[in-house]
Each structure stands twice: as C-alpha cells, then as structure tokens.
Write a protein that holds these residues in place. Structure first.
Motif, PDB file in Angstrom:
ATOM      1  N   LEU A   1      19.757  22.595  36.177  1.00 38.09           N
ATOM      2  CA  LEU A   1      20.969  23.288  35.728  1.00 38.09           C
ATOM      3  C   LEU A   1      21.803  23.735  36.930  1.00 38.09           C
ATOM      4  O   LEU A   1      21.253  24.152  37.955  1.00 38.09           O
ATOM      5  CB  LEU A   1      20.594  24.505  34.880  1.00 38.09           C
ATOM      6  CG  LEU A   1      19.951  24.207  33.524  1.00 38.09           C
ATOM      7  CD1 LEU A   1      19.411  25.493  32.898  1.00 38.09           C
ATOM      8  CD2 LEU A   1      20.943  23.525  32.589  1.00 38.09           C
ATOM      9  N   PRO A   2      23.137  23.679  36.831  1.00 38.68           N
ATOM     10  CA  PRO A   2      24.009  24.059  37.953  1.00 38.68           C
ATOM     11  C   PRO A   2      24.179  25.578  38.060  1.00 38.68           C
ATOM     12  O   PRO A   2      25.250  26.126  37.804  1.00 38.68           O
ATOM     13  CB  PRO A   2      25.327  23.357  37.613  1.00 38.68           C
ATOM     14  CG  PRO A   2      25.339  23.312  36.116  1.00 38.68           C
ATOM     15  CD  PRO A   2      23.903  23.136  35.698  1.00 38.68           C
ATOM     16  N   CYS A   3      23.074  26.238  38.448  1.00 38.46           N
ATOM     17  CA  CYS A   3      23.085  27.691  38.537  1.00 38.46           C
ATOM     18  C   CYS A   3      21.935  28.151  39.420  1.00 38.46           C
ATOM     19  O   CYS A   3      21.096  27.352  39.828  1.00 38.46           O
ATOM     20  CB  CYS A   3      22.942  28.313  37.141  1.00 38.46           C
ATOM     21  SG  CYS A   3      21.400  27.865  36.321  1.00 38.46           S
ATOM     22  N   GLU A   4      21.931  29.440  39.691  1.00 31.87           N
ATOM     23  CA  GLU A   4      20.835  30.073  40.417  1.00 31.87           C
ATOM     24  C   GLU A   4      19.975  30.809  39.393  1.00 31.87           C
ATOM     25  O   GLU A   4      20.443  31.730  38.728  1.00 31.87           O
ATOM     26  CB  GLU A   4      21.379  31.062  41.447  1.00 31.87           C
ATOM     27  CG  GLU A   4      20.304  31.793  42.207  1.00 31.87           C
ATOM     28  CD  GLU A   4      20.863  32.847  43.152  1.00 31.87           C
ATOM     29  OE1 GLU A   4      20.059  33.668  43.630  1.00 31.87           O
ATOM     30  OE2 GLU A   4      22.086  32.858  43.414  1.00 31.87           O
TER      31      GLU A   4
ATOM     32  N   ASP B   1      15.342  21.608  23.348  1.00 30.31           N
ATOM     33  CA  ASP B   1      16.386  20.689  23.802  1.00 30.31           C
ATOM     34  C   ASP B   1      17.769  21.231  23.467  1.00 30.31           C
ATOM     35  O   ASP B   1      18.693  21.150  24.278  1.00 30.31           O
ATOM     36  CB  ASP B   1      16.215  19.310  23.150  1.00 30.31           C
ATOM     37  CG  ASP B   1      14.985  18.572  23.627  1.00 30.31           C
ATOM     38  OD1 ASP B   1      14.428  18.928  24.689  1.00 30.31           O
ATOM     39  OD2 ASP B   1      14.572  17.614  22.935  1.00 30.31           O
ATOM     40  N   HIS B   2      17.905  21.795  22.270  1.00 32.82           N
ATOM     41  CA  HIS B   2      19.192  22.358  21.845  1.00 32.82           C
ATOM     42  C   HIS B   2      19.625  23.497  22.773  1.00 32.82           C
ATOM     43  O   HIS B   2      20.797  23.587  23.153  1.00 32.82           O
ATOM     44  CB  HIS B   2      19.092  22.859  20.399  1.00 32.82           C
ATOM     45  CG  HIS B   2      20.316  23.565  19.936  1.00 32.82           C
ATOM     46  ND1 HIS B   2      21.478  22.917  19.593  1.00 32.82           N
ATOM     47  CD2 HIS B   2      20.580  24.895  19.795  1.00 32.82           C
ATOM     48  CE1 HIS B   2      22.400  23.808  19.261  1.00 32.82           C
ATOM     49  NE2 HIS B   2      21.881  25.012  19.369  1.00 32.82           N
ATOM     50  N   ASP B   3      18.680  24.362  23.148  1.00 32.02           N
ATOM     51  CA  ASP B   3      19.001  25.467  24.057  1.00 32.02           C
ATOM     52  C   ASP B   3      19.471  24.940  25.407  1.00 32.02           C
ATOM     53  O   ASP B   3      20.488  25.400  25.943  1.00 32.02           O
ATOM     54  CB  ASP B   3      17.780  26.376  24.254  1.00 32.02           C
ATOM     55  CG  ASP B   3      17.362  27.071  22.974  1.00 32.02           C
ATOM     56  OD1 ASP B   3      18.220  27.636  22.279  1.00 32.02           O
ATOM     57  OD2 ASP B   3      16.154  27.039  22.669  1.00 32.02           O
TER      58      ASP B   3
ATOM     59  N   GLY C   1      23.482  24.132  29.439  1.00 32.69           N
ATOM     60  CA  GLY C   1      24.045  23.172  30.393  1.00 32.69           C
ATOM     61  C   GLY C   1      25.520  22.918  30.145  1.00 32.69           C
ATOM     62  O   GLY C   1      26.323  22.869  31.085  1.00 32.69           O
ATOM     63  N   SER C   2      25.910  22.763  28.891  1.00 30.33           N
ATOM     64  CA  SER C   2      27.311  22.531  28.547  1.00 30.33           C
ATOM     65  C   SER C   2      28.169  23.725  28.967  1.00 30.33           C
ATOM     66  O   SER C   2      29.250  23.552  29.549  1.00 30.33           O
ATOM     67  CB  SER C   2      27.429  22.285  27.037  1.00 30.33           C
ATOM     68  OG  SER C   2      28.772  22.179  26.659  1.00 30.33           O
TER      69      SER C   2
END
Length: 173
Positions: free
Chosen positions: A60-63, A159-161, A166-167
């Motif tokens: 995921l693009p986060c910390e 998967d839904h979470d 991510g979106s």
C-alpha cells in the motif's frame, strides 16, 4: 521546495483486523505458513495471523503505524510472523477526564491521539471499533483527508477491505 511529500499514514489495529475473533473458533484457519513458528508460551490467537497481510500492507502507498494495545509487542510478535519490518508505534497516553467525556459522547479512546499523531497528514485508520461519531470528530478536527475504515472483527481484513483502502490511498496522489 525540495523533497517529496510525506506519504499518508495507515494506523493499524491488531485484534479484529489482523487477528479475527468473535466467530466459532473452528471458523478460523491456523496459518502454519507464517514466517516464524509459535513458541509454546505464545498467544494462541497468533495462529490466526494470515501471512499474506504483510506483503499486502507493505504494497500500500502509505506508512503503516501500529495503533493497537499490543503497542511495541506488535513489532515483536506480529510483524515477524507476517513479514513486516519494525513499524512506528502509537503510544497511548494515560486516561484523562477528557477520555471519560469522550466515552460518554461515543468517541473512541484512540481517536484524539491518532489525529494528534497524524499532525495534519492524511491517514487511514483500520480498526473494528470505529463509529460514525469518530468519523464526524475527525472530519471536524483534522485538516487533511482521513479514511476511518471499520473491519468486521469476525473476518479480519479481507480482499474488499484492501481494495477500498488501496483505492482511497491512490486517489490522494
């Protein structure tokens, strides 16, 4: 201005999101494929940790930041079992009079501390106890974007979470 902007934060609870609970025990598979075997004296619920969470969280693009009562134990007991590095840990303050008032008003005891810890950065909070009261309080007191994502504790992160989180994170860029 030089440098890149800070990545958003993902505040992650353990019990519920990573260690599901509340359904019949036989409903939870034991993940023998975790990266570290359980010690004989380890918490038996650690067997419920799905080792796929580590790579999915890392992608995921986060910390990622531990936001759990496990506190530093999350780095010792959880992270190695799912392949995560040592992560920052939110240290919870001692209870205060304001916490008692917040509880009467329906505000989760973590909410104020997470907003303070974020210090204006966008964040996702993944927990099984988030309510609309928390969402409204964050919207009124946090200047950046925030996603308060409630996970069903009987199922944990699905998967839904991951798709929803991510979106939301990708829309920030």
């Amino acid at each position: 201005m030089t440098g890149s902007p800070q990545r958003p934060l993902l505040f992650l609870d353990v019990d519920g999101p990573l260690i599901p609970f509340g359904a019949a025990p036989e409903q939870y598979p034991a993940h023998a494929d975790c990266l570290e075997p359980l010690d004989a004296d380890a918490n038996p619920l650690l067997a419920r940790l799905d080792p796929e969470h580590g790579p999915r969280l890392a992608a995921l693009p986060c910390e990622v930041v531990w936001a759990t009562t496990w506190m530093a134990d999350a780095n010792e007991c959880i992270a190695p079992r799912i392949g995560l590095p040592q992560l920052p840990v939110v240290v919870w303050p001692e209870p205060s009079d304001i916490d008692e008032q917040d509880e009467r008003n329906g505000l989760h005891w973590k909410t104020r501390t997470l907003v303070e810890w974020a210090a204006g950065r966008p964040f996702v909070w993944v927990d099984d106890e988030i309510t609309d009261t928390d969402r409204a309080w964050v919207a009124a007191h946090h200047p950046a974007n925030a996603l308060l994502h409630r996970v069903d504790p009987r199922r944990g992160l699905t998967d839904h979470d991951y798709a929803a989180i991510g979106s939301w994170l990708r829309r920030l860029f």
